[in-house]
Design a protein around this motif. Sequence first.
Motif, PDB file in Angstrom:
ATOM      1  N   SER A  42      11.849  11.813  -0.674  1.00 30.71           N
ATOM      2  CA  SER A  42      11.740  10.644  -0.363  1.00 30.71           C
ATOM      3  C   SER A  42      12.045   9.247  -1.005  1.00 30.71           C
ATOM      4  O   SER A  42      11.775   8.138  -0.839  1.00 30.71           O
ATOM      5  CB  SER A  42       9.827  10.479  -0.545  1.00 30.71           C
ATOM      6  OG  SER A  42       9.789  10.637  -2.009  1.00 30.71           O
ATOM      7  N   ARG A  98       8.555  -5.515   3.343  1.00 26.93           N
ATOM      8  CA  ARG A  98       7.363  -6.036   4.233  1.00 26.93           C
ATOM      9  C   ARG A  98       7.507  -6.930   5.254  1.00 26.93           C
ATOM     10  O   ARG A  98       7.386  -6.446   6.372  1.00 26.93           O
ATOM     11  CB  ARG A  98       6.382  -6.796   3.251  1.00 26.93           C
ATOM     12  CG  ARG A  98       5.778  -5.984   2.161  1.00 26.93           C
ATOM     13  CD  ARG A  98       4.870  -4.805   2.156  1.00 26.93           C
ATOM     14  NE  ARG A  98       5.529  -3.865   2.767  1.00 26.93           N
ATOM     15  CZ  ARG A  98       6.311  -2.739   1.961  1.00 26.93           C
ATOM     16  NH1 ARG A  98       6.553  -3.042   0.791  1.00 26.93           N
ATOM     17  NH2 ARG A  98       6.795  -1.786   2.428  1.00 26.93           N
ATOM     18  N   GLU A 104       0.801  -1.270  -0.054  1.00 27.63           N
ATOM     19  CA  GLU A 104      -0.008   0.091   0.030  1.00 27.63           C
ATOM     20  C   GLU A 104       0.790   1.277  -0.126  1.00 27.63           C
ATOM     21  O   GLU A 104       1.731   1.349   0.843  1.00 27.63           O
ATOM     22  CB  GLU A 104      -0.791  -0.052   1.324  1.00 27.63           C
ATOM     23  CG  GLU A 104      -1.746   1.157   1.186  1.00 27.63           C
ATOM     24  CD  GLU A 104      -2.639   1.212   2.381  1.00 27.63           C
ATOM     25  OE1 GLU A 104      -3.529   1.977   2.566  1.00 27.63           O
ATOM     26  OE2 GLU A 104      -2.739   0.128   3.226  1.00 27.63           O
ATOM     27  N   ILE A 105       0.537   2.060  -0.930  1.00 29.00           N
ATOM     28  CA  ILE A 105       1.401   3.304  -1.166  1.00 29.00           C
ATOM     29  C   ILE A 105       0.888   4.300  -0.509  1.00 29.00           C
ATOM     30  O   ILE A 105      -0.363   4.809  -0.683  1.00 29.00           O
ATOM     31  CB  ILE A 105       1.703   3.716  -2.489  1.00 29.00           C
ATOM     32  CG1 ILE A 105       2.351   2.426  -3.346  1.00 29.00           C
ATOM     33  CG2 ILE A 105       2.684   4.967  -2.714  1.00 29.00           C
ATOM     34  CD1 ILE A 105       3.705   1.810  -3.105  1.00 29.00           C
ATOM     35  N   THR A 106       1.469   5.077   0.777  1.00 29.18           N
ATOM     36  CA  THR A 106       1.073   6.419   1.144  1.00 29.18           C
ATOM     37  C   THR A 106       2.093   7.378   1.083  1.00 29.18           C
ATOM     38  O   THR A 106       2.904   7.286   0.207  1.00 29.18           O
ATOM     39  CB  THR A 106       0.858   5.982   2.733  1.00 29.18           C
ATOM     40  OG1 THR A 106       2.244   5.960   3.179  1.00 29.18           O
ATOM     41  CG2 THR A 106       0.313   4.462   3.066  1.00 29.18           C
ATOM     42  N   GLY A 107       1.507   8.381   1.798  1.00 29.41           N
ATOM     43  CA  GLY A 107       2.177   9.742   1.490  1.00 29.41           C
ATOM     44  C   GLY A 107       3.624   9.464   2.236  1.00 29.41           C
ATOM     45  O   GLY A 107       4.367  10.312   2.243  1.00 29.41           O
ATOM     46  N   LYS A 108       3.921   8.427   3.204  1.00 31.49           N
ATOM     47  CA  LYS A 108       5.067   8.281   3.769  1.00 31.49           C
ATOM     48  C   LYS A 108       5.849   7.380   3.229  1.00 31.49           C
ATOM     49  O   LYS A 108       7.042   7.125   3.816  1.00 31.49           O
ATOM     50  CB  LYS A 108       4.663   7.800   5.462  1.00 31.49           C
ATOM     51  CG  LYS A 108       3.793   8.979   6.132  1.00 31.49           C
ATOM     52  CD  LYS A 108       3.463   8.571   7.467  1.00 31.49           C
ATOM     53  CE  LYS A 108       2.665   9.429   8.427  1.00 31.49           C
ATOM     54  NZ  LYS A 108       2.298   8.841   9.605  1.00 31.49           N
ATOM     55  N   THR A 109       5.301   6.579   1.969  1.00 30.10           N
ATOM     56  CA  THR A 109       6.148   5.620   1.671  1.00 30.10           C
ATOM     57  C   THR A 109       7.374   6.039   1.029  1.00 30.10           C
ATOM     58  O   THR A 109       7.706   6.994   0.306  1.00 30.10           O
ATOM     59  CB  THR A 109       5.421   4.954   0.485  1.00 30.10           C
ATOM     60  OG1 THR A 109       4.161   4.544   0.901  1.00 30.10           O
ATOM     61  CG2 THR A 109       6.178   3.773  -0.201  1.00 30.10           C
ATOM     62  N   ASP A 169       8.224   0.738   5.504  1.00 37.18           N
ATOM     63  CA  ASP A 169       7.082   1.383   4.428  1.00 37.18           C
ATOM     64  C   ASP A 169       7.883   2.063   3.221  1.00 37.18           C
ATOM     65  O   ASP A 169       8.302   3.183   3.251  1.00 37.18           O
ATOM     66  CB  ASP A 169       6.347   2.639   5.169  1.00 37.18           C
ATOM     67  CG  ASP A 169       5.492   2.983   4.366  1.00 37.18           C
ATOM     68  OD1 ASP A 169       5.234   2.721   2.963  1.00 37.18           O
ATOM     69  OD2 ASP A 169       4.738   4.152   4.739  1.00 37.18           O
TER      70      ASP A 169
END
Length: 271
Positions: free
Chosen positions: A70, A40, A11-16, A45
């Motif tokens: 990032s 994982r 799952e890609i988030t803004g913190k990845t 992340d």
Amino acid sequence: MLSGLKRQNIEITGKTRLLGILAHPTEHVKAPPEINRIARLRGADAVMVPLNVAPADLEALVGGLRGVKSFDGAIVTVPHKQAIIRLCDEVSPRARAVGAANVLRRDTDGRIIGDQLDGIGFVEGLRHAGVELEGKSAYLVGAGGAANAIAFALVEAGVRCLTLANRTQAKIGALREKLIVAHGSIDVRLGSANPVGHDLVVNGTTLGMNGSDPLPLDTAMLSPGMVVAEVIMEPEITPLLEAARGIGCRIHLGRHMLEHQLQLMANFLGL
């Protein structure tokens, strides 16, 4: 090694955190799914994606990645392993000696740090398969980034003698000189396409990735009892390995080098 692990959704988030693999082309690369599984398993992340960049665009890409906050780093593969050295702010002594890097990390200040894990991964793959290197004779064809790294690693692993072969003699002559400077009085020879008289035969070139490629060495000179090893991962059984298997040689697949680099690469990339 990790191919049997259960696949997990990413799952890609803004913190990845972003990782890449720099290659051209990228269709053959095997590392992203494996690194993503390691991430994982370690609870990181982070996600690795392929970055298909032509040699002419590599410098611009690396310059841009310095500003991507990032971005944590990348694996570097064909054809960029040697060119990436001059684009790094710092490289390990191992990568400097080899003249190629296959992994880079972006520090928080934007500096790019390179290292070389090809040779270590290759040797560990052989050892894991029960192939002893100390006191053995090795034949290596190639003079690119992977071949340079493997040559250094074989010498460090204690091979009795190492024969280098390549279509361009000047390149293996330069590699021989680098090995002598780094390790002193060692038995490193310049050879031809004939691998006769060696315990271990290694293809360190990209010849075999395409069906139209010529064989990297004279397979008629192979003999049972030799270990014939590849660095190519796709196809898994190259024409060289097919010929060697038919002769009765023990074959060693290219994927083993990657499998034994993955944990080292994950550590270097901060996973």
